[in-house]
Design a protein around this motif. Structure first.
Motif: not given
Lengths: 117, 112
Positions: B32, B46, B49, B92-96, B99-100, B102
């Motif tokens: 995303y 935020f 998105q 995506r932030f939902n799994t190791n 990760k995103s 910056f």
């Protein structure tokens, strides 16, 4: 949006002491939390990812024995900077994701300004 | 992790529309695109998105072309209080593994 609270917002400590920073998700359960460090006029650098009930995953170059992360519950993660030195002075920020929502955005705390003297 | 490229800085005037473009050529299928705003000594906030096409909320619009290799954050009628650093993140932030990261962000300065 979801609220993430970080405490303290500012802390000054003496060199050699340890400092604990708390990150709480106030209105949701955070299955995953992230810890970042930000130096002046720079971007956020991911330090580690923590999942509730398991050991944190640290980014390359981040000392896991110096930056202890605990994610004992679905609403609380802590970062402890052990034996702090002046070079650890920085802005530390946590973020959390709501595990109950099939979305992908993370919500950030307000940050903690650590100054080691 | 998909790398993002944004302009380092932009200037605008109050009341103008501001468009900040982010390049992310290596975006993955399940990534995303998320935009955050950061004021000095505060955590990122935020903004918006999206995954594809156009997304609009009460604060901004996000335009994503079909190839998803870039995205544009549009801020309508900016004010002085919109002066901040804007970050584009891909992932995506939902799994190791998801990760995103910056990027350097875009410092937007709104002038009176």
């Amino acid at each position: 949006g979801a609220v993430v609270s970080q405490h303290p917002s500012r802390v000054i400590c003496k060199s050699g002491t340890s400092v604990k920073i708390e990150c709480r998700s106030l209105d949701f359960q955070a299955t995953t939390m992230f810890w970042y460090r930000q130096f002046p006029k720079q971007s956020l650098m991911l330090m580690a990812t923590s999942n509730e009930g398991s050991k944190a995953t640290y980014e390359q170059g981040v000392e896991k024995d110096k930056f202890l992360i605990n994610h004992a519950s679905l609403t609380l993660s802590t970062l402890t900077v052990t034996s702090a030195h002046p070079e650890d002075s920085s802005f530390y920020i946590c973020s959390a994701r709501d595990g109950a929502i099939d979305g992908t955005e993370a919500f950030f705390g307000q940050g903690t300004r650590l100054t080691v003297v | 992790l998909a790398k993002t490229t944004q302009p380092i800085s932009m200037d605008s005037y109050e009341g103008q529309e501001v468009n900040i473009t982010c390049s992310h050529n290596n975006i993955a299928t399940n990534d995303y695109i998320t935009w955050y705003q950061q004021f000095p000594s505060q955590g990122p906030r935020f903004i918006i998105q999206g995954y594809k096409t156009k997304v609009t909320n009460e604060v901004a619009s996000l335009f994503i072309p079909a190839d998803r290799k870039s995205s544009t954050l549009s801020l309508p009628r900016v004010s002085l209080s919109d002066t901040a650093v804007y970050y584009c993140l891909v992932g995506r932030f939902n799994t190791n593994a998801g990760k995103s990261t910056f990027g350097d962000g875009t410092t937007l300065t709104v002038k009176p």
